[in-house]
Design an enzyme around this catalytic site. Structure first.
Site, PDB file in Angstrom:
ATOM      1  CB  THR A  45    -102.538 -19.901 -20.738  1.00 58.36           C
ATOM      2  OG1 THR A  45    -102.940 -20.684 -19.382  1.00 58.36           O
ATOM      3  CG2 THR A  45    -103.821 -19.416 -21.264  1.00 58.36           C
ATOM      4  CE1 TYR A 133     -99.016 -24.448 -13.086  1.00 59.43           C
ATOM      5  CE2 TYR A 133     -97.499 -23.553 -14.930  1.00 59.43           C
ATOM      6  CZ  TYR A 133     -98.858 -24.066 -14.539  1.00 59.43           C
ATOM      7  OH  TYR A 133     -99.874 -24.393 -15.416  1.00 59.43           O
ATOM      8  CE  LYS A 161    -101.172 -21.906 -12.641  1.00 65.54           C
ATOM      9  NZ  LYS A 161    -101.045 -21.277 -14.156  1.00 65.54           N
TER      10      LYS A 161
END
Length: 292
Positions: A45, A133, A161
């Site tokens: 992001t 992740y 995550k």
């Protein structure tokens, strides 16, 4: 160690394409005031793919500086070459971060054994906690629960995550991974249910613009007050979904600019501004969420 409402922070830019550190400080203060539990700096992001290595390290270091110890900063890292990922970790070791969020190698599609060896190599180079992740929708590789379980046995690999959106994995990871291993959702739309099933929090895009609501929702959920948390989640659900109406972080940057959180919503190519047809859709989601 890591739990609750963690923001996958956007990286603001000036109109000429440089990092806007004035807006970045404003964002950090916004999250401190809202009760956000931690910040991920320069993850997906945060447009990690379009920052130079020097910019990446500086943005992380400045985020730590701006936080002034008020909340932990997690550095987004990762590469599709293990030696590059290790080098990145070394460069960030002395920035004052609380952890790494290390995405699986992308594009070259390693095997499960390759993933294990990749993360093991990273973990051997640092004492800083590492968060795995898994986001196969972006990387084209899916780290299976069995591989996560193997990696959870490595001392400083402390969390995952999970951005698969597959809620059945929560129970699998909880059963297979070592005790104390932290599970974090990477999918806003299913994040509350993820916690209800045994996760400890969410690394969130929505948090960029609805920080206080996300913090309250996650804290209620972790206290077992799921009905109250669900009420907030329902109000945010359209926003959760419409922040992905175009490639993230395009919509959330537009929204953050509209709300005055950043000076402008520019992105670096190949990412572009939110399209005109999508703007009223995101604006309506902001209105429904009662945050703007």
């Amino acid at each position: 160690m890591f739990s609750g409402s963690i923001v996958a922070l956007i990286t603001p830019f000036t109109p000429d394409g440089e990092v806007d550190y004035i807006s970045l400080k404003k964002l950090v203060d916004f999250h401190v005031d809202a009760g956000t539990d931690a910040i991920v700096s320069v993850g997906t992001t945060g447009e990690s793919a379009t920052l130079t290595v020097e910019e990446h390290v500086k943005v992380v270091a400045k985020t730590v500086e701006f936080a002034e110890g008020r909340l932990p900063i997690i550095a987004g890292t990762g590469a599709n070459a293990t030696h590059e990922a290790v080098t990145f970790s070394r460069l960030l070791n002395n920035t004052g971060i609380a952890g790494y969020l290390s995405v699986t190698p992308y594009y070259n599609k390693p095997t499960q054994e390759g993933l294990f060896l990749h993360y093991n190599a990273i973990a051997q180079e640092t004492d800083i906690p590492v968060i795995l992740y898994n986001v196969p929708g972006r990387t084209a590789v899916d780290m299976r629960p069995e591989t996560v379980a193997r990696l959870s046995e490595i001392k400083n690999i402390v969390a995952l995550k999970d951005a698969t959106g597959d809620l059945s994995r929560v129970a699998k990871h909880r059963e297979m991974c070592k005790e104390g291993f932290v599970l974090l959702s990477g999918d806003d739309a299913t994040g509350l249910e993820f916690v209800k099933l045994g996760g400890q929090g969410v690394i969130s895009v929505t948090n960029n613009i609805a920080a206080a609501d996300m913090a309250k929702m996650m804290h209620l959920a972790l206290d077992g007050k799921f009905d109250e948390a669900a009420s907030i989640n329902q109000r945010l659900m359209t926003l959760h979904k419409n922040l992905f109406i175009e490639s993230s972080p395009i919509p959330v940057k537009w929204a953050a600019h509209k709300m005055g959180l950043i000076a402008n919503g520019d992105l670096r190519l190949p990412l572009t501004q939110l399209s005109e047809p999508a703007r009223p859709i995101v604006a309506q989601a902001l209105s429904e969420a009662c945050i703007y």
